[in-house]
Structures are given as structure tokens and as C-alpha cells.
Design a protein around this motif. Structure first.
Motif, mmCIF file in Angstrom:
data_model
loop_
_atom_site.group_PDB
_atom_site.id
_atom_site.type_symbol
_atom_site.label_atom_id
_atom_site.label_comp_id
_atom_site.label_asym_id
_atom_site.label_seq_id
_atom_site.Cartn_x
_atom_site.Cartn_y
_atom_site.Cartn_z
ATOM 1 N N VAL A 59 -64.331 21.101 28.300
ATOM 2 C CA VAL A 59 -63.272 20.478 29.098
ATOM 3 C C VAL A 59 -62.319 19.810 28.114
ATOM 4 N N ASN A 60 -61.080 20.306 28.066
ATOM 5 C CA ASN A 60 -60.119 19.806 27.085
ATOM 6 C C ASN A 60 -59.102 18.839 27.663
ATOM 7 N N ARG A 61 -58.818 18.940 28.946
ATOM 8 C CA ARG A 61 -57.770 18.133 29.568
ATOM 9 C C ARG A 61 -58.295 17.539 30.870
ATOM 10 N N GLY A 62 -57.721 16.409 31.260
ATOM 11 C CA GLY A 62 -58.099 15.776 32.516
ATOM 12 C C GLY A 62 -58.291 14.288 32.324
ATOM 13 N N GLU A 63 -58.835 13.647 33.338
ATOM 14 C CA GLU A 63 -59.148 12.231 33.233
ATOM 15 C C GLU A 63 -60.191 12.016 32.137
ATOM 16 N N PRO A 64 -60.040 10.974 31.318
ATOM 17 C CA PRO A 64 -60.965 10.773 30.191
ATOM 18 C C PRO A 64 -62.438 10.812 30.593
ATOM 19 N N ALA A 65 -62.769 10.190 31.716
ATOM 20 C CA ALA A 65 -64.172 10.180 32.148
ATOM 21 C C ALA A 65 -64.653 11.583 32.499
ATOM 22 N N ASP A 66 -63.774 12.382 33.118
ATOM 23 C CA ASP A 66 -64.146 13.749 33.491
ATOM 24 C C ASP A 66 -64.300 14.622 32.243
ATOM 25 N N VAL A 67 -63.411 14.424 31.260
ATOM 26 C CA VAL A 67 -63.507 15.185 30.014
ATOM 27 C C VAL A 67 -64.818 14.873 29.309
ATOM 28 N N ALA A 68 -65.150 13.583 29.220
ATOM 29 C CA ALA A 68 -66.374 13.176 28.530
ATOM 30 C C ALA A 68 -67.607 13.708 29.248
ATOM 31 N N ALA A 69 -67.656 13.504 30.556
ATOM 32 C CA ALA A 69 -68.839 13.931 31.314
ATOM 33 C C ALA A 69 -68.968 15.451 31.324
ATOM 34 N N GLY A 70 -67.853 16.138 31.443
ATOM 35 C CA GLY A 70 -67.900 17.598 31.538
ATOM 36 C C GLY A 70 -68.445 18.251 30.291
ATOM 37 N N ASN A 71 -68.021 17.806 29.119
ATOM 38 C CA ASN A 71 -68.488 18.423 27.881
ATOM 39 C C ASN A 71 -69.971 18.169 27.645
ATOM 40 N N GLU A 135 -52.257 34.444 20.722
ATOM 41 C CA GLU A 135 -51.687 35.165 21.846
ATOM 42 C C GLU A 135 -52.303 34.716 23.172
ATOM 43 N N HIS A 136 -51.438 34.579 24.176
ATOM 44 C CA HIS A 136 -51.822 34.296 25.553
ATOM 45 C C HIS A 136 -52.505 32.944 25.745
ATOM 46 N N GLY A 137 -52.183 31.988 24.884
ATOM 47 C CA GLY A 137 -52.643 30.629 25.136
ATOM 48 C C GLY A 137 -51.918 30.038 26.345
ATOM 49 N N ARG A 138 -52.576 29.114 27.005
ATOM 50 C CA ARG A 138 -51.985 28.476 28.189
ATOM 51 C C ARG A 138 -51.045 27.354 27.759
ATOM 52 N N PRO A 139 -49.760 27.445 28.134
ATOM 53 C CA PRO A 139 -48.843 26.350 27.793
ATOM 54 C C PRO A 139 -49.251 25.058 28.480
ATOM 55 N N TYR A 140 -48.965 23.941 27.839
ATOM 56 C CA TYR A 140 -49.287 22.602 28.346
ATOM 57 C C TYR A 140 -50.801 22.381 28.449
ATOM 58 N N TYR A 141 -51.579 23.232 27.792
ATOM 59 C CA TYR A 141 -53.032 23.075 27.856
ATOM 60 C C TYR A 141 -53.690 23.394 26.511
ATOM 61 N N ASN A 142 -53.544 24.627 26.024
ATOM 62 C CA ASN A 142 -54.281 25.029 24.826
ATOM 63 C C ASN A 142 -53.688 24.472 23.543
ATOM 64 N N SER A 143 -52.365 24.492 23.399
ATOM 65 C CA SER A 143 -51.780 24.047 22.144
ATOM 66 C C SER A 143 -50.286 23.847 22.300
ATOM 67 N N ALA A 144 -49.719 23.086 21.362
ATOM 68 C CA ALA A 144 -48.260 22.933 21.317
ATOM 69 C C ALA A 144 -47.600 24.275 21.040
ATOM 70 N N VAL A 145 -48.257 25.146 20.289
ATOM 71 C CA VAL A 145 -47.689 26.463 20.006
ATOM 72 C C VAL A 145 -47.447 27.218 21.311
ATOM 73 N N ALA A 146 -48.448 27.243 22.186
ATOM 74 C CA ALA A 146 -48.293 27.950 23.462
ATOM 75 C C ALA A 146 -47.178 27.338 24.295
ATOM 76 N N THR A 147 -47.096 26.021 24.322
ATOM 77 C CA THR A 147 -46.056 25.343 25.100
ATOM 78 C C THR A 147 -44.671 25.675 24.558
ATOM 79 N N PHE A 148 -44.499 25.585 23.248
ATOM 80 C CA PHE A 148 -43.196 25.876 22.647
ATOM 81 C C PHE A 148 -42.815 27.335 22.870
ATOM 82 N N CYS A 149 -43.775 28.247 22.712
ATOM 83 C CA CYS A 149 -43.485 29.668 22.897
ATOM 84 C C CYS A 149 -43.044 29.968 24.325
ATOM 85 N N ARG A 150 -43.716 29.384 25.295
ATOM 86 C CA ARG A 150 -43.340 29.634 26.686
ATOM 87 C C ARG A 150 -41.944 29.091 26.987
#
Length: 375
Positions: A59-71, A135-150
Motif C-alpha cells: 500500500v503506497n498511498r492513502g491515509e497514514p494509518a491505512d498505509v501502515a496497517a495495510g503493508n 512504462e504504464h505507471g499510474r500518474p499521481y500514484y506510482n511516480s513523478a515520472v508517470a505524472t509528468f508524462c501523462r
């Protein structure tokens, strides 16, 4: 050649791992979905007899508690299944993060997850991964590269509000490290990093996008240039293609500008193809390849590796256009006309028979159903 099981197979890293396995001709990995992980008995049954489990789910994104618990929960569920397995795998390879233990909810949870997996009784390969792009990273989620490319592919412009240095690794290099492949192809398991500021990254990608808008190839002088360009192109496909080519005519005939490359190596070649014959039926992991039909008529067909949908472009020599093959898309060219087909091909690198980066696969053959993103 190892028999693998994979968690997070539908995510960004998981898809690239499966593409690399497909290229190498390894068996399709056993997939452990998040629903599977909730059942320790099912996990034990699925991992029995495999050589390694790649734990990529997180879990990479979300509420801090959800990220911590999910991983932590995902690691605990996998560990419970391993403890129930009568014939456990030899190793768990964990896609951890360089942020592990850095005092953030995400970093501390990743470190805790490593300890949970180490307590499973199975040998643990704890791989600390930096920022991944590709290739095919999710913008606003996986990386700044994906966001900038989109943003750039949609005609926008990246805005940088806080500049800092990034350490970027291409995801295929990370995939090679995780499955234990030595160097020798277009990948490098040593995971060479590109260290670059956020603003410099945005400017570099914007320069590539501006040059490529008319089909010109930006400078591709080193491997991260090629991989950043391929990442940008993945966000352009298929909406930006085919791209009409400039034509000039006079009393002598016509001239068509097929490739304008601003730097780096390259190779151009032409083929003639008789009616009904197919060329291609393969994909590339890193190579940039351009098709331009100069005489006759054809259909260019492409399918993203692991997917079922086929994208088709009818093309004719009397209306020349370019179609650049996106990396990790199987592609072919078929002569659909009654006459000989003449096609020009361009690649960004000289052909190396020892490292051809050409992986055979039919475009329209039946393939296993793709794993849903997030599985």
C-alpha cells in the motif's frame, strides 16, 4: 529457470516482472491475489513446491494509518500461509523500500513487514528499492515520472512546487534484480540510478515531449534517456498515432521525411513484403522502433503484453504516416494489399545479435487472462 509465485502481480512492478518472465520464456508465475492472502490455507496450497515467492503487494498511498496497517497485514498474511505450507518455497523475495525504517508510517511499516516475513521460517531476500519509473505507471500514484508524462501527453505542463533530488531506477532493472537475472540483456540487476532534481526531471521530459510532438526523436545518448522516452511514449499510445509525415513534391516526384533524430545511435532498414505475409510478432523491452509504409497497404497490429485487446492501424504508402512501437507491446505488420509492400524501419540502436531485445510472441494468440490491477 525458477518456478515463482507472486503477490501484487497486477500492480506496476508486478506487471513488469511478468513481462520480463514472458520475455525470458519462464513459466507463468502463480498469482496470489489479496483475496487469496486472506486465506492462509489457500496461500499454503498455492506456494507449495514453488522455488521463490516474490512479495510485491503493498500500500503506497492513502491515509497514514491505512498505509501502515495495510503493508504489515499483507506481510503477516503471507507469513501465515508460509508457516502452514508442508512444502514451502526456498526463499521469499521482498520488494522493500529504501524508505524502510525512516520514521514515516510507510517506511516503518515496510520495515516491520520485513521482520514479519523473516519470522516465517523461509529464507528472506530483503530488496531495498528506490523510486521506480517505467512504462504504464499510474500518474499521481506510482511516480513523478508517470505524472509528468501523462500531463505532457495530454498537452499540459508539469508544475514543480518543491524541488528535491530523486534517485530513479527503471522498473525492468528492479524486476531483473527481484527474479535473480544476471546482466546480459537490456536490463541491469545492479539497478543503476538516475539522480536528478524534480525540476530538472520535468524540464527533461518536457524537452522530449516538445521534440517528439512532430515525430522527431529527442537525443537518446544514455540508457535513462531511452527509458524516460519510452515511458513518455507509453502515455502517448495509442491516441497520438499514426502521425502524418511531411511530404514535399516537385516535377521529379515526392520526398517524405521519415526520421529526424537529434542524437544517439540509430539504424535504418527497408523491407519488401509480398501480399498476405506478416512481419514482426514480437515485442521489445527497451528498443525504440518506427514503422513507415512507403508503398502498398498494410495493417499494423499491437497488443500490450498480458492483455487481450488489439490496437490496429491501417496504413498506406500514398499517405505515409509513422507508427512507433511502444515497448512491451507485441506488434506485427501485414501486407493487406494486392501488391508488394515496401516498409522503412528505424531503431534507436544498432542491431546486436547477442542482445537483440526482440522477444517472440504472436499478437493474436490466446493468452492467459490478465491479472486485474491491484490484485
Amino acid at each position: 529457470m525458477l518456478k515463482l509465485a507472486v503477490t501484487g502481480a497486477g500492480g506496476f512492478l508486478g506487471w513488469h516482472v511478468r513481462v520480463l518472465l514472458r520475455a525470458l520464456g519462464w513459466p507463468e508465475p502463480t498469482v496470489l491475489t489479496r483475496a487469496d492472502l486472506a486465506d492462509s490455507g489457500l496461500v499454503a496450497a498455492k506456494v507449495a513446491g514453488v522455488d521463490q515467492v516474490l512479495h510485491l503487494a503493498g500500500v503506497n498511498r492513502g491515509e497514514p494509518a491505512d498505509v501502515a496497517a495495510g503493508n504489515v497485514q499483507l506481510a503477516a498474511q503471507l507469513a501465515a500461509g508460509l508457516k502452514h505450507c508442508a512444502n514451502p518455497p526456498r526463499r521469499v523475495v521482498y520488494a522493500n523500500s529504501v524508505q524502510a525504517g525512516n520514521g514515516t508510517p510507510y517506511g516503518d511499516a515496510k520495515a516491520t513487514a520485513a521482520r514479519v516475513l523473516a519470522d516465517s521460517g523461509v529464507d528472506l531476500d530483503d530488496v531495498l528499492l528506490p523510486n521506480l519509473y517505467g512504462e504504464h505507471g499510474r500518474p499521481y500514484y506510482n511516480s513523478a515520472v508517470a505524472t509528468f508524462c501523462r500531463l505532457l501527453a495530454e498537452g499540459g505542463r508539469p508544475e514543480v512546487h518543491a524541488d528535491r533530488e530523486l534517485s530513479l531506477v527503471h522498473v525492468t532493472d528492479a524486476a531483473a534484480r527481484l527474479i535473480g537475472m544476471p546482466a546480459g540483456g537490456s536490463w541491469d540487476p545492479a539497478m543503476p540510478a538516475l539522480r536528478i532534481g524534480v525540476q530538472a526531471l520535468a524540464d527533461r521530459l518536457a524537452g522530449m515531449a516538445a521534440t517528439y510532438r512532430t515525430g522527431e526523436i529527442p537525443p537518446l545518448s544514455e540508457r535513462h534517456d531511452v527509458r524516460l522516452f519510452n515511458t513518455y511514449r507509453s502515455h502517448c499510445f495509442p491516441a497520438h498515432y499514426p502521425l502524418p509525415l511531411p511530404r514535399r513534391a516537385d516535377a521529379r516526384g515526392e520526398l517524405v521525411e521519415t526520421v529526424k533524430a537529434h542524437g544517439g545511435a540509430g539504424q535504418t532498414f527497408c523491407s519488401s513484403t509480398v501480399p498476405g505475409i506478416t512481419r514482426g510478432e514480437h515485442f521489445h523491452l527497451a528498443k525504440v522502433e518506427r514503422f513507415v509504409v512507403l508503398r502498398g497497404s498494410a495493417e499494423i497490429s499491437l497488443r500490450r503484453v498480458g492483455d487481450a485487446e488489439v490496437v490496429r492501424f491501417p496504413v498506406r504508402g500514398d499517405e505515409p504516416v509513422l507508427v512507433d512501437m511502444p515497448t512491451m507491446w507485441v506488434h506485427k505488420l501485414v501486407n493487406t494489399g494486392p501488391d508488394e509492400l515496401v516498409t522503412m524501419f528505424w531503431t534507436n540502436e544498432l542491431f546486436d545479435p547477442d542482445r537483440p531485445d526482440t522477444w517472440p510472441e504472436p499478437v493474436e494468440a490466446a493468452r492467459p487472462a490478465p491479472v486485474a490491477v491491484g490484485a
